[in-house]
Design a protein around this motif. Structure first.
Motif, short mmCIF file in Angstrom:
data_model
loop_
_atom_site.label_atom_id
_atom_site.label_comp_id
_atom_site.label_asym_id
_atom_site.label_seq_id
_atom_site.Cartn_x
_atom_site.Cartn_y
_atom_site.Cartn_z
N THR A 379 -1.10 -4.75 -0.88
CA THR A 379 -0.85 -3.70 -1.67
C THR A 379 -1.13 -4.00 -3.12
O THR A 379 -1.45 -3.28 -3.92
CB THR A 379 0.64 -3.56 -1.67
N LEU A 380 -1.26 -5.58 -3.51
CA LEU A 380 -1.72 -5.64 -4.75
C LEU A 380 -3.14 -5.46 -4.94
O LEU A 380 -3.76 -5.71 -5.89
CB LEU A 380 -1.39 -7.12 -5.11
N GLY A 381 -3.92 -4.98 -3.85
CA GLY A 381 -5.52 -4.56 -3.83
C GLY A 381 -6.35 -5.64 -3.46
O GLY A 381 -7.64 -5.76 -3.58
N ASP A 399 -12.28 -6.84 -13.02
CA ASP A 399 -12.04 -6.09 -11.78
C ASP A 399 -10.68 -6.23 -11.26
O ASP A 399 -10.21 -5.29 -10.11
CB ASP A 399 -12.83 -6.93 -10.91
N TRP A 400 -9.59 -6.91 -11.82
CA TRP A 400 -8.45 -7.33 -11.31
C TRP A 400 -7.27 -6.49 -12.35
O TRP A 400 -6.15 -6.58 -12.32
CB TRP A 400 -7.79 -8.57 -10.91
N LEU A 401 -7.99 -6.17 -13.47
CA LEU A 401 -7.35 -5.73 -14.70
C LEU A 401 -6.97 -4.05 -14.66
O LEU A 401 -6.53 -3.66 -15.93
CB LEU A 401 -7.69 -6.13 -15.87
N GLY A 402 -7.17 -3.57 -13.62
CA GLY A 402 -7.15 -2.15 -13.92
C GLY A 402 -5.48 -1.78 -14.08
O GLY A 402 -4.57 -2.65 -13.55
N PRO A 403 -5.17 -0.47 -14.65
CA PRO A 403 -3.53 -0.21 -15.03
C PRO A 403 -2.75 -0.40 -13.56
O PRO A 403 -2.03 -0.86 -13.57
CB PRO A 403 -3.41 0.93 -15.72
N ASP A 404 -3.31 0.33 -12.74
CA ASP A 404 -2.69 0.33 -11.27
C ASP A 404 -2.21 -1.22 -10.86
O ASP A 404 -1.51 -1.20 -10.23
CB ASP A 404 -3.31 1.20 -10.47
N ALA A 405 -3.77 -1.79 -11.00
CA ALA A 405 -3.27 -3.18 -10.04
C ALA A 405 -2.30 -4.12 -11.13
O ALA A 405 -1.32 -4.71 -10.36
CB ALA A 405 -4.59 -4.04 -10.48
N VAL A 406 -2.22 -4.04 -12.39
CA VAL A 406 -1.18 -4.59 -13.23
C VAL A 406 0.11 -3.99 -12.74
O VAL A 406 1.23 -4.82 -12.62
CB VAL A 406 -1.53 -4.67 -14.56
N TRP A 407 0.24 -2.69 -12.63
CA TRP A 407 1.52 -2.10 -12.16
C TRP A 407 1.89 -2.67 -10.90
O TRP A 407 3.22 -2.83 -10.86
CB TRP A 407 1.45 -0.66 -12.43
N LYS A 408 1.11 -2.63 -10.03
CA LYS A 408 1.40 -3.08 -8.49
C LYS A 408 2.10 -4.47 -8.84
O LYS A 408 2.99 -4.88 -8.03
CB LYS A 408 0.34 -3.09 -7.36
N GLU A 411 5.66 -4.40 -9.84
CA GLU A 411 6.40 -3.79 -8.70
C GLU A 411 6.83 -5.01 -7.80
O GLU A 411 7.77 -4.98 -7.44
CB GLU A 411 5.92 -2.73 -8.05
N TRP A 412 5.73 -5.72 -7.39
CA TRP A 412 5.61 -6.82 -6.69
C TRP A 412 6.93 -7.87 -7.18
O TRP A 412 7.46 -8.29 -6.40
CB TRP A 412 4.30 -7.39 -6.28
#
Lengths: 468, 408
Positions: A379-381, A399-408, A411-412
């Motif tokens: 889920t974290l990508g 490559d790991w710092l997209g907003p969605d990646a950080v948001w996940k 959440e985690w």
């Protein structure tokens, strides 16, 4: 290295390892703690793990099922009928991948295991690698982490998972016996021949991703690197290296009937016909200066910074070349390099590193991994054992710092903190684990959290824990 | 079509709709009165190198049958586009868009990069440079520099193509619980000295908590999807079609992103490419359903007429079938341009021919149209980006590459 000892310990634990709940045991000699780990890796942990041979049997069993399902009901694909064939093996592999990293006694070696498994990526994204990806990590990578690069390269290149993942099992010499036979068969029944010649996928990726590096391919115009002709010739050397239809063939993956006859010219050197040529080419690639530089850059980027200090790359490349690719020598050079110990944490953890270091920080139980997908790393990508391409997972923060990646990640962290945040004192844990890396402002923010779970979520998401 | 390259050959524009000769070059002038801010752009990156000659075969080329062998024969008849070209039979919805005049195919198109590495070629495709790793940001990211323009990636990570000065959001489906606003506020303070983490968090917060551009949530509603896309099969929540539909919902918001980027992998088909249950057909099926889903959402929101979608890949594949009924890495390939704003129903190609002598290095479909010409045409005419910026900043040193005219 003029850092205070406790800062050195924090860097040893987090930058070179996978995080420690307390720095006490390594505070006396952080560098020594790392150097002592440079010995052969422990066996992988986990239950229900298949050996390479077991994996090949599983594939053979699938083939039988597939034959039986040749005429699937309308609207249904053979894939659907075969769903679940690899599920248990794949889940066991994914769990073992994480559990070995989280609970291994030598975190530096586990980091190297993750690094090399990613360098020599085989991935579940391709159906042909299923059943073998975990076995590849355990049988080709893990036993060879602490030897020469050449041994590791040979083990990875000739493992059935790699031969299948990069299509070499299907690559035949255009003048091989198999192609002649297949041509006759096809003519007899009036169908196109199924196998007619070379598939250059593995040859290209070994040169580009495993040894000389893509930059070397780009340098071909200057006469320095490898060319398309080298790729094709190397692919011809690789013909015959395949895994037979029968699992019993696993011990001898070379099939002369598929091999292209005649000598081949790779990078200006002549190699004879036959199975021995592959070892000779891989030997020459393994000790090539471009390989030394490529591997040195990747190691330095992995451990130190996305754009690694040139002095560090030089040092590692020199250690690699002088030792003919003796990996422990290179690892020791890394641990002893002052450039690797800058206090600034420039690397962002990958999702797998983040999850594993959280488990170690919190002393979570191995039972947590007993079911499911590896605590949500996917889920974290970063779907475990399923890197998107043969280049593996990215080793750059962007490559790991997209907003969605950080948001996940937030959440985690919230989910884990809700589960265990009342059982631990995140304030004390932050100090014990991060030591001098813990910024005053972060410390305060954790102190002032509304409750235990929030304090823990803040610790897990703090830059000092997200970075290394 | 001749068996060797004719230096005098003319730019061929084949059309199904019978529109007359069309000037292929963009004629946009500064006199345009269209307000570009409401226009929408989507880029679909096909990762792995789509085989342009399988997706858009050229059965009318005299060398086609011999050159393509087993890959030139399909389970169902290809879907005719022009006398020369057709679509793979799997591209049903895409073919319908072509027939409606909403989709143009650009063939024998490629990058200035002529090598065969996926990773280098994708870097060039996304960076907009001429050589790998010359540029560290992306052409779309640089094009969107205007303070009002915003990009969105339907992915957990920001792809290179969108990196640049403009704000970029990323979005991907989640199964985890939303964190509290209080925790997020505290994290914002924690990131005071970490610009990268702070930026990412701020953008994510805008998408998730502020609700500014959250589209309505109906991802799991397979029945609803089917109703929208007619005969299309049910859509899984994580499928490309579901992502495409989400992209459409984001793009349809009045203050939503101007540009969205979607990615679809699975195109590196070294083996068994013609297998109806294989990877290539599965990828085409996903692409076809995704483009239809994207269109449906934009049509429903009345945004389709202001939309242009470009579908591009890093390179094509060799013309000849390889030893395992697949294809190895090549250079020239095919790209699609579609949308209500597109003058479609055309195959635009300066067709080099498929005979061995006409191929690049004797292997690949020769690239005769620079992909940047296509991209520049869309950016100029649709997003109203000045030619000067396109030639320098967006695609450095590309003044010689003239924008293609692709819009109505």
């Amino acid at each position: 290295m003029s850092n205070p000892p406790l800062l050195q310990a924090a860097l040893a634990a987090h930058r070179f390892g996978l995080g420690e709940p307390t720095l006490e045991p390594l505070a006396a000699d952080p560098q020594g703690w790392l150097l002592a780990q440079i010995v052969p890796a422990e066996a992988a942990r986990g239950a229900g793990l298949l050996s390479t041979r077991d994996g090949l049997r599983l594939i053979a069993a699938e083939r039988e099922k597939r034959d039986a399902a040749r005429n699937p009901p309308p609207g249904m694909m053979a894939e659907q009928l075969l769903a679940g064939h690899y599920r248990d093996a794949t889940l066991a592999d994914a769990r073992s991948h994480l559990v070995s990293a989280a609970f291994g006694a030598r975190p530096l070696v586990e980091r190297l295991q993750l690094f090399w498994a990613n360098h020599f990526t085989v991935s579940l994204t391709k159906g042909s690698a299923r059943g073998l990806v975990g076995a590849f990590e355990r049988d080709a990578i893990r036993p060879n982490l602490n030897g020469s690069f050449e041994t590791l390269l040979k083990a990875a290149t000739t493992h059935p998972a790699m031969l299948r993942y990069l299509d070499n099992s299907q690559s035949a010499g255009p003048h091989s016996l198999v192609v002649a036979r297949e041509r006759r068969r096809a003519a007899r029944i009036g169908e196109p021949a199924r196998v007619t010649g070379i598939n250059e996928n593995l040859a290209r990726e070994v040169l580009e991703l495993h040894t000389l590096g893509a930059a070397s391919g780009r340098a071909a115009a200057d006469g320095a690197g490898y060319t398309q002709a080298d790729v094709t010739a190397f692919a011809a050397v690789l013909t015959g290296w395949r895994v037979g239809q029968d699992a019993a063939d696993a011990a001898s993956p070379f099939d002369a009937a598929w091999h292209e006859p005649g000598p081949k010219l790779v990078l200006g050197k002549r190699y004879p016909e036959g199975p021995d040529a592959l070892g000779a080419v891989l030997h020459d690639l393994a000790v090539h200066p471009a390989t030394a530089r490529f591997v040195a850059t990747k190691l330095a980027r992995h451990f130190v910074a996305d754009t690694p200090p040139p002095a560090l790359v030089e040092r590692l490349a020199a250690a690699f070349l002088q030792s003919s690719g003796d990996l422990p020598t290179v690892y020791r050079a890394l641990v002893r390099s002052p450039e690797a110990w800058a206090a600034e944490q420039r690397k962002l953890k990958t999702p797998a590193e983040f999850v594993v270091s959280s488990v170690r920080l919190l002393g979570l139980s191995e039972r947590l991994f007993a079911r499911g997908d590896g605590l949500g790393v996917g889920t974290l990508g970063q779907r475990l054992l399923a890197a998107p391409s043969p280049a593996g997972w990215s080793d750059r923060a962007d490559d790991w710092l997209g907003p969605d990646a950080v948001w996940k990640r937030v959440e985690w962290s919230t989910r884990i903190a809700d589960r265990v945040g009342r059982l631990v004192d995140a304030r004390a844990l932050a100090v014990r684990s991060l030591g001098p890396l813990l910024d005053t402002a972060t410390h305060q923010e954790i102190d002032r959290a509304a409750d235990g779970p929030q304090a823990l979520a803040l610790l897990l998401m703090a830059p000092e824990f997200q970075r290394r | 079509m001749t068996s060797s390259i004719d230096p005098r050959r003319r730019f061929v524009v084949g059309t199904l709709l019978g529109a007359g000769a069309l000037a292929p070059w963009s004629t946009l002038s500064l006199a345009t009165t269209v307000n570009a801010s409401g226009n929408r752009f989507a880029l679909v990156i096909l990762r792995g190198g789509m085989d342009g000659l399988s997706a858009v075969p050229a059965p009318g080329d005299p060398s086609f049958e011999a050159a393509r062998g087993a890959l030139g024969r399909y389970a169902a008849p290809p879907l005719a586009l022009t006398d020369t070209f057709a679509f793979h039979p799997q591209l049903v919805e895409t073919h319908a868009a072509y027939r409606r005049g909403e989709l143009a195919v650009v063939h024998a198109v490629g990058l200035p990069y002529r090598e065969r590495s996926h990773f280098d070629a994708q870097q060039v495709l996304e960076s907009g440079g001429t050589r790998p790793y010359d540029l560290a940001t992306g052409w779309l990211g640089r094009a969107l520099v205007d303070g009002r323009a915003k990009g969105l990636a339907l992915n957990t990570a920001v792809p290179l193509v969108l990196r640049g000065p403009a704000a970029v959001d990323t979005w991907a489906p989640s199964v985890l619980p939303e964190p509290s606003a209080d925790l997020v506020a505290r994290l914002e303070r924690l990131y005071a000295n970490d610009a990268a983490l702070a930026t990412a968090l701020q953008r994510a917060k805008a998408l998730h908590l502020d609700g500014a551009i959250m589209p309505s949530d109906a991802d799991g509603d397979a029945a609803g999807m089917t109703a929208m896309t007619g005969s299309a099969p049910p859509v899984r929540p994580n499928s490309f079609a579901a992502l495409a539909r989400r992209a459409g919902a984001f793009l349809a918001q009045p203050d939503g992103p101007q540009a969205a980027v979607l990615e679809l992998g699975g195109w590196d088909t070294h083996a068994n490419q013609a297998n109806p249950n294989g990877a290539f057909v599965a990828a085409l099926r996903q692409l076809d359903a995704g483009l239809a889903a994207l269109r449906d959402g934009l049509v429903a929101a009345d945004v389709w007429q202001r939309t242009v979608i470009v579908v591009a890949t890093e390179f094509g594949r060799e013309v000849a079938v390889n030893g395992t009924l697949g294809t190895d890495h090549g250079t020239g390939g095919a790209a699609f341009v579609l949308g209500g704003a597109v003058r479609g129903g055309r195959v635009i190609a300066d067709w080099p021919g498929l005979a061995k002598a006409d191929r690049f290095e004797g292997r690949d479909l020769r690239t005769t149209t620079d992909l940047r010409a296509l991209l520049k045409g869309v950016l100029a005419d649709h997003l109203q980006i000045a030619r000067k910026r396109l030639d320098g900043e967006v695609f450095p040193d590309s003044a010689a590459v003239r924008p293609l005219a692709l819009l109505t």
